[in-house]
Motif scaffolding. Sequence first.
Motif, PDB file in Angstrom:
ATOM      1  N   SER A  44      53.481  45.896  54.659  1.00 18.65           N
ATOM      2  CA  SER A  44      54.094  45.292  53.307  1.00 18.65           C
ATOM      3  C   SER A  44      55.618  45.009  53.545  1.00 18.65           C
ATOM      4  N   LEU A  45      56.139  44.017  53.209  1.00 17.18           N
ATOM      5  CA  LEU A  45      57.536  43.845  53.398  1.00 17.18           C
ATOM      6  C   LEU A  45      58.317  43.741  52.044  1.00 17.18           C
ATOM      7  N   VAL A  98      54.838  40.913  49.490  1.00 19.50           N
ATOM      8  CA  VAL A  98      54.861  39.912  50.639  1.00 19.50           C
ATOM      9  C   VAL A  98      54.307  40.884  51.915  1.00 19.50           C
ATOM     10  N   GLU A  99      53.310  40.456  52.597  1.00 18.50           N
ATOM     11  CA  GLU A  99      52.929  41.155  53.632  1.00 18.50           C
ATOM     12  C   GLU A  99      52.701  40.235  55.116  1.00 18.50           C
ATOM     13  N   LEU A 100      52.857  41.068  56.150  1.00 24.27           N
ATOM     14  CA  LEU A 100      52.409  40.572  57.594  1.00 24.27           C
ATOM     15  C   LEU A 100      50.873  40.775  57.674  1.00 24.27           C
ATOM     16  N   VAL A 101      50.085  39.782  58.111  1.00 21.29           N
ATOM     17  CA  VAL A 101      48.585  39.845  58.115  1.00 21.29           C
ATOM     18  C   VAL A 101      48.183  39.521  59.558  1.00 21.29           C
ATOM     19  N   ALA A 102      47.430  40.111  60.095  1.00 18.28           N
ATOM     20  CA  ALA A 102      46.543  39.707  61.380  1.00 18.28           C
ATOM     21  C   ALA A 102      45.177  39.344  60.885  1.00 18.28           C
ATOM     22  N   LEU A 113      50.170  35.726  60.444  1.00 17.01           N
ATOM     23  CA  LEU A 113      50.350  35.118  59.089  1.00 17.01           C
ATOM     24  C   LEU A 113      51.231  35.959  58.313  1.00 17.01           C
ATOM     25  N   GLN A 114      52.207  35.121  57.466  1.00 16.62           N
ATOM     26  CA  GLN A 114      52.975  35.963  56.417  1.00 16.62           C
ATOM     27  C   GLN A 114      52.399  35.405  55.114  1.00 16.62           C
ATOM     28  N   ARG A 115      51.825  36.471  54.328  1.00 11.35           N
ATOM     29  CA  ARG A 115      51.203  36.127  52.991  1.00 11.35           C
ATOM     30  C   ARG A 115      52.087  36.761  51.875  1.00 11.35           C
ATOM     31  N   TRP A 116      52.082  35.830  50.924  1.00 13.43           N
ATOM     32  CA  TRP A 116      53.049  36.242  49.849  1.00 13.43           C
ATOM     33  C   TRP A 116      52.173  36.087  48.483  1.00 13.43           C
TER      34      TRP A 116
END
Length: 77
Positions: free
Chosen positions: A65-66, A48-52, A40-43
Amino acid sequence: MTLVGVDLRSGKPAGRIDLVTPQGDEGEEFIGLAGTAVLLQRWTADAVELVAANPTTGQRRVLTSLPDHTRVILPGD
């Protein structure tokens, strides 16, 4: 919005992930699969984060974190 995993052999539900509906400065978006994890991409207002996410338990783990205004696109999309 909810993602539901289905066992293709039996047709029975195999997992469920409830996504945070995008509103204002927060939300989640389905990106793809990596092994048994759902990416998932969560903001939020701050990050902004890439999440499993684990489809069996629903637990989420931040992978990285992005920079702001980043959009993750997997190869083949």
